[in-house]
Design a protein around this motif. Structure first.
Motif, PDB file in Angstrom:
ATOM      1  N   LYS A   1     -12.737   6.261 -58.730  1.00 34.93           N
ATOM      2  CA  LYS A   1     -13.415   6.752 -59.929  1.00 34.93           C
ATOM      3  C   LYS A   1     -12.730   6.269 -61.206  1.00 34.93           C
ATOM      4  CE  LYS A   1     -15.628  10.878 -58.048  1.00 34.93           C
ATOM      5  NZ  LYS A   1     -15.803  12.353 -58.191  1.00 34.93           N
ATOM      6  N   THR A   2     -11.420   6.230 -61.189  1.00 34.61           N
ATOM      7  CA  THR A   2     -10.693   5.765 -62.378  1.00 34.61           C
ATOM      8  C   THR A   2     -10.398   4.276 -62.314  1.00 34.61           C
ATOM      9  OG1 THR A   2      -8.544   6.258 -61.357  1.00 34.61           O
ATOM     10  CG2 THR A   2      -9.587   8.008 -62.656  1.00 34.61           C
TER      11      THR A   2
ATOM     12  N   GLN B   1      -7.920   2.872 -60.900  1.00 32.82           N
ATOM     13  CA  GLN B   1      -6.492   2.692 -61.160  1.00 32.82           C
ATOM     14  C   GLN B   1      -5.711   2.650 -59.851  1.00 32.82           C
ATOM     15  OE1 GLN B   1      -5.192   5.922 -63.657  1.00 32.82           O
ATOM     16  NE2 GLN B   1      -5.761   4.875 -65.547  1.00 32.82           N
TER      17      GLN B   1
ATOM     18  N   ASP C   1      -2.729  12.979 -59.139  1.00 35.37           N
ATOM     19  CA  ASP C   1      -4.148  12.751 -59.397  1.00 35.37           C
ATOM     20  C   ASP C   1      -4.946  13.655 -58.455  1.00 35.37           C
ATOM     21  OD1 ASP C   1      -6.704  11.848 -59.832  1.00 35.37           O
ATOM     22  OD2 ASP C   1      -6.282   9.735 -59.437  1.00 35.37           O
TER      23      ASP C   1
END
Length: 215
Positions: free
Chosen positions: A49-50, A52, A141
Motif C-alpha cells: 500500500k505504501t 516502501q 508498520d
C-alpha cells in the motif's frame, strides 16, 4: 553516522539505524532478501500500500527486551497449560502484498498446522496467532500486519505495550489480549521487561514466575 551497503554480495546496515526505500515493488523487496543471503539482519519489511521497503538493524537493548518479552509470554502459556511454537527469526510473506519480519511470533491455536515445516507459506498456512515488535530503532508498520491478517499484534514502545486485535481486516487498539483475557498484560509485562534490562533477564523472569496475581 548511518552506514548502508547494498550490493550483490552483501546487505549491511549499521546497528541502531533504519533505511526506507520509497516507490518499491515486490520484486525489489525480493531482490534485497537475496542480497541479504542467509543473514537475519537487517530486518526487511515491505508494504504494497505504501510501496516502501524498510530496513532496520537493532541495538542490543532492543534484542534484550524482545528476548525477555518472549520469555514472559512463554511463562504465561505454561501457566495456562498451552503448547506453542515460537519463531525468531522468521520472514512472513504474501506475494505482492506484504513481507514482514516480526521480532518474535507465536503459533498457539494454529500450532498443529505448521509443525515440522521448514518454510511457512501464508498463501496456504495460517498466520501466527501473535506477533511481537519492539520499537526502538523504527516504528512498526501496523497496516502491513493487517495485510497478513495476523489476529493479534503487540508493539512495545517507551515502556508501554500496545495491543492490536484484528477486527474485520483492520486493527483495533485494545486494553486486553484475546490470548490472555484474564491477565492485565499492558500493566504487568512492561515492568518486567524493563527490570530485565536494568537488573538482568534471569532476575526479572524469576520474579515473574513467583507471581500469584496477574491483575
Amino acid at each position: 553516522m548511518m552506514l548502508l551497503t547494498v550490493s550483490e554480495n552483501e546487505l549491511i546496515l549499521t546497528p541502531g539505524n533504519e533505511a526506507i526505500f520509497p516507490h518499491q515493488t515486490w520484486e525489489d523487496y525480493e531482490r534485497l532478501l537475496d542480497f541479504r543471503q542467509d543473514k537475519t539482519l537487517p530486518k526487511l519489511y515491505f508494504n504494497s500500500k505504501t510501496q516502501q521497503v524498510r530496513l532496520m538493524s537493532p541495538l542490543p537493548s532492543h534484542g534484550n527486551r524482545v528476548s525477555t518479552l518472549s520469555d514472559l509470554v512463554k511463562i504465561l502459556l505454561r501457566r495456562q497449560g498451552k503448547d506453542w511454537q515460537c519463531f525468531d527469526p522468521i520472514t512472513l510473506k504474501i506475494p505482492n502484498q506484504a513481507g514482514l519480519e516480526p521480532d518474535t511470533c507465536f503459533y498457539i491455536e494454529n500450532r498443529q498446522a505448521i509443525l515440522g515445516k521448514d518454510k511457512i507459506d501464508l498463501t496456504i498456512d495460517p498466520p501466527p496467532d501473535l506477533a511481537i515488535e519492539v520499537d526502538f530503532t523504527s516504528i512498526t508498520d501496523v497496516e502491513a500486519y493487517e495485510l497478513l491478517k495476523l489476529p493479534e499484534l503487540w508493539v512495545y514502545r517507551q515502556e508501554s505495550l500496545n495491543i492490536y486485535i484484528l477486527q474485520e481486516n483492520s486493527y483495533q487498539d485494545s486494553e486486553k489480549s484475546n490470548l490472555f483475557p484474564n491477565i492485565n498484560i499492558k500493566k504487568i509485562l512492561p515492568h518486567y521487561v524493563e527490570l530485565g534490562w536494568t537488573e538482568g533477564s534471569s532476575i526479572a523472569l524469576r520474579q515473574f514466575e513467583t507471581l500469584d496475581n496477574f491483575s
